[in-house]
Enzyme design. Structure first.
Site, PDB file in Angstrom:
ATOM      1  N   LYS A 195      31.725  48.796   4.782  1.00 23.65           N
ATOM      2  CA  LYS A 195      31.863  49.935   3.792  1.00 23.65           C
ATOM      3  C   LYS A 195      30.584  50.631   3.909  1.00 23.65           C
ATOM      4  O   LYS A 195      29.548  50.075   4.162  1.00 23.65           O
ATOM      5  CB  LYS A 195      32.161  49.501   2.442  1.00 23.65           C
ATOM      6  CG  LYS A 195      33.409  48.994   2.198  1.00 23.65           C
ATOM      7  CD  LYS A 195      34.560  49.929   2.807  1.00 23.65           C
ATOM      8  CE  LYS A 195      36.103  49.180   2.388  1.00 23.65           C
ATOM      9  NZ  LYS A 195      36.566  48.483   3.522  1.00 23.65           N
TER      10      LYS A 195
HETATM   11  C1  LIG Z   1      41.573  51.460   0.981  1.00 21.60           C
HETATM   12  C2  LIG Z   1      40.988  50.050   0.577  1.00 21.60           C
HETATM   13  N1  LIG Z   1      41.625  49.323  -0.094  1.00 21.60           N
HETATM   14  C3  LIG Z   1      41.301  47.855  -0.469  1.00 21.60           C
HETATM   15  C4  LIG Z   1      40.294  47.326   0.210  1.00 21.60           C
HETATM   16  C5  LIG Z   1      39.940  46.120  -0.221  1.00 21.60           C
HETATM   17  O1  LIG Z   1      38.786  45.690  -0.122  1.00 21.60           O
HETATM   18  P1  LIG Z   1      38.187  44.350   0.223  1.00 21.60           P
HETATM   19  O2  LIG Z   1      38.214  44.197   1.705  1.00 21.60           O
HETATM   20  O3  LIG Z   1      36.620  44.319  -0.161  1.00 21.60           O
HETATM   21  O4  LIG Z   1      39.037  43.189  -0.637  1.00 21.60           O
HETATM   22  C6  LIG Z   1      39.792  48.098   1.426  1.00 21.60           C
HETATM   23  C7  LIG Z   1      38.859  47.282   2.468  1.00 21.60           C
HETATM   24  O5  LIG Z   1      39.148  47.339   3.576  1.00 21.60           O
HETATM   25  C8  LIG Z   1      40.262  49.327   1.839  1.00 21.60           C
HETATM   26  O6  LIG Z   1      39.563  49.809   2.708  1.00 21.60           O
END
Ligand SMILES: Cc1ncc(COP(=O)(O)O)c(C=O)c1O
Length: 370
Positions: free
Chosen positions: A185
């Site tokens: 990110k």
């Molecule tokens: C659109 C979206 N939603 C949810 C997530 C979930 O985040 P995390 O990987 O920090 O759990 C991500 C991460 O890849 C994402 O890109």
């Protein structure tokens, strides 16, 4: 970056001050949730117009807690997009609710707000839009729909820290907003996330859901009145986040400049669909092209890899995964998401990339796609 080295599609920028700061946390004797998490939450809250923010150990946890705070539970429906990371809709399933997918707008690649009202039923509890690649939906229109139908909104802004809508930062307005700080990110804590809350009244429940439902009182009192998860962020991670936050504006500016360069250099005659050229709202988390149907994405990825360039896939349409098929979804229901999910390709874009890397990617794409 040297012209002949392998170019990843993304790479975090962690500076020496952050590395030193992490070492200090490790030496401090307090490595899990403590003062650094509180400091990081305060900084994030400042970024979100003073709204309450609670850090979590993933964006997925932020979605789960956001949905629970919104009251989503068994039997409810949540309107969302089929073109996202699977966490978006799987957190809805996890809570015993059902995602109600709405096809995307093929231009923005985000949920098509013009189709949302037709998907609202008596069971609809919330709308869960996703800001793919950091490009938000029209927030005025989203909240007008939610207000009219008395629905909660959980914004999956996992990719959208640093984005804005009409000059207002994502997270600074609205209902519940979930961010991710995963390694890819724009701001990372290695793994991590945060939820922005609409008011102080939601803090107690959020904190309980974050840590096993526990409430403490006095010097030795403890009660548990709800089932919670184990979703707290560590101080080690929060210190990385604090180092990143100082540079968020710089990172976003650099991403925008690289995205502009892609628009200047990418050959328009290759038949690829380019993203909307949005330099107001998007944080340019990714630069994604949609390949022409004549080329298989797997072949494109393999040939680009031979030329030293990594290509990402974000994402295949969720409803076509076997879990979702077993729950009744099938091919043909969301044609835009299906086509784009088959052909979308993420080109390298990260702050430490050189301008000449963009040229390298564009030249390689020209060679492969011609
Ligand atoms: C659109 C979206 N939603 C949810 C997530 C979930 O985040 P995390 O990987 O920090 O759990 C991500 C991460 O890849 C994402 O890109």
């Amino acid at each position: 970056m040297a012209a002949d080295s392998f170019l990843p599609f993304t790479r975090p920028s962690i500076d020496e001050d952050t590395i030193t700061g992490v070492a200090e946390v490790l030496r401090s004797g307090w490595i899990t949730s403590g003062p650094k998490v509180k400091e990081f939450e305060a900084e994030l809250s400042r970024l979100c117009a003073g709204r309450p923010v609670r850090c979590l150990n993933s964006g997925t946890a932020a979605l789960e807690i956001g949905l629970r705070v919104a009251g989503v539970g068994p039997g409810d429906e949540v309107i969302t997009t089929p073109l996202s990371w699977v966490a978006t809709s799987s957190m809805v399933l996890e809570l015993g609710a059902r995602p109600a997918f709405v096809d995307i707008d093929p231009e923005t690649r985000n949920i098509d707000l013009a189709r949302v009202e037709a998907a609202i039923t008596k069971k609809t509890k919330a709308i869960l839009p996703v800001y793919l690649a950091g490009l938000p939906v029209d927030l005025d229109r989203l909240y007008a729909i939610a207000g009219k139908h008395k629905l909660r909104v959980v914004e999956d802004a996992a990719q959208a820290l640093g984005s804005s809508w009409k000059g207002k930062r994502i997270g600074s307005r609205g209902d519940l907003v979930a961010f991710s700080f995963h390694a890819n990110k724009n701001l990372t804590t290695a793994e991590g996330g945060a939820i922005v809350l609409p008011g102080e009244g939601d803090i107690a429940l959020t904190e309980k859901l974050r840590l096993m439902g526990v409430t403490r009182f006095g010097d030795d009192g403890m009660d548990v009145d709800v089932v919670g998860g184990k979703f707290n962020l560590t101080d080690v991670a929060a210190r990385i986040g604090l180092g990143q936050l100082k540079r968020l504006a710089e990172f976003t500016d650099r991403r925008r400049a690289l995205a502009r360069r892609y628009f200047e250099r990418f050959d328009r005659n290759l038949g690829c669909g380019l993203p909307p050229a949005d330099f107001e709202n998007s944080n340019w988390h990714m630069f994604q092209v949609v390949l022409p149907e004549r080329i298989k994405r797997g072949d494109f990825i393999a040939k680009m890899r031979e030329l030293g360039i990594a290509i990402g896939v974000h994402y295949p349409a969720i409803h076509l995964f076997s879990l979702y098929r077993s729950l009744g979804w099938r091919e043909g229901q969301y044609p835009h998401a299906e086509r784009i999910g088959r052909s979308i390709a993420t080109l390298p874009l990260f702050p430490a990339m050189a301008d000449t890397d963009v040229e390298r990617v564009c030249e390689a794409a020209r060679r492969v796609l011609r």
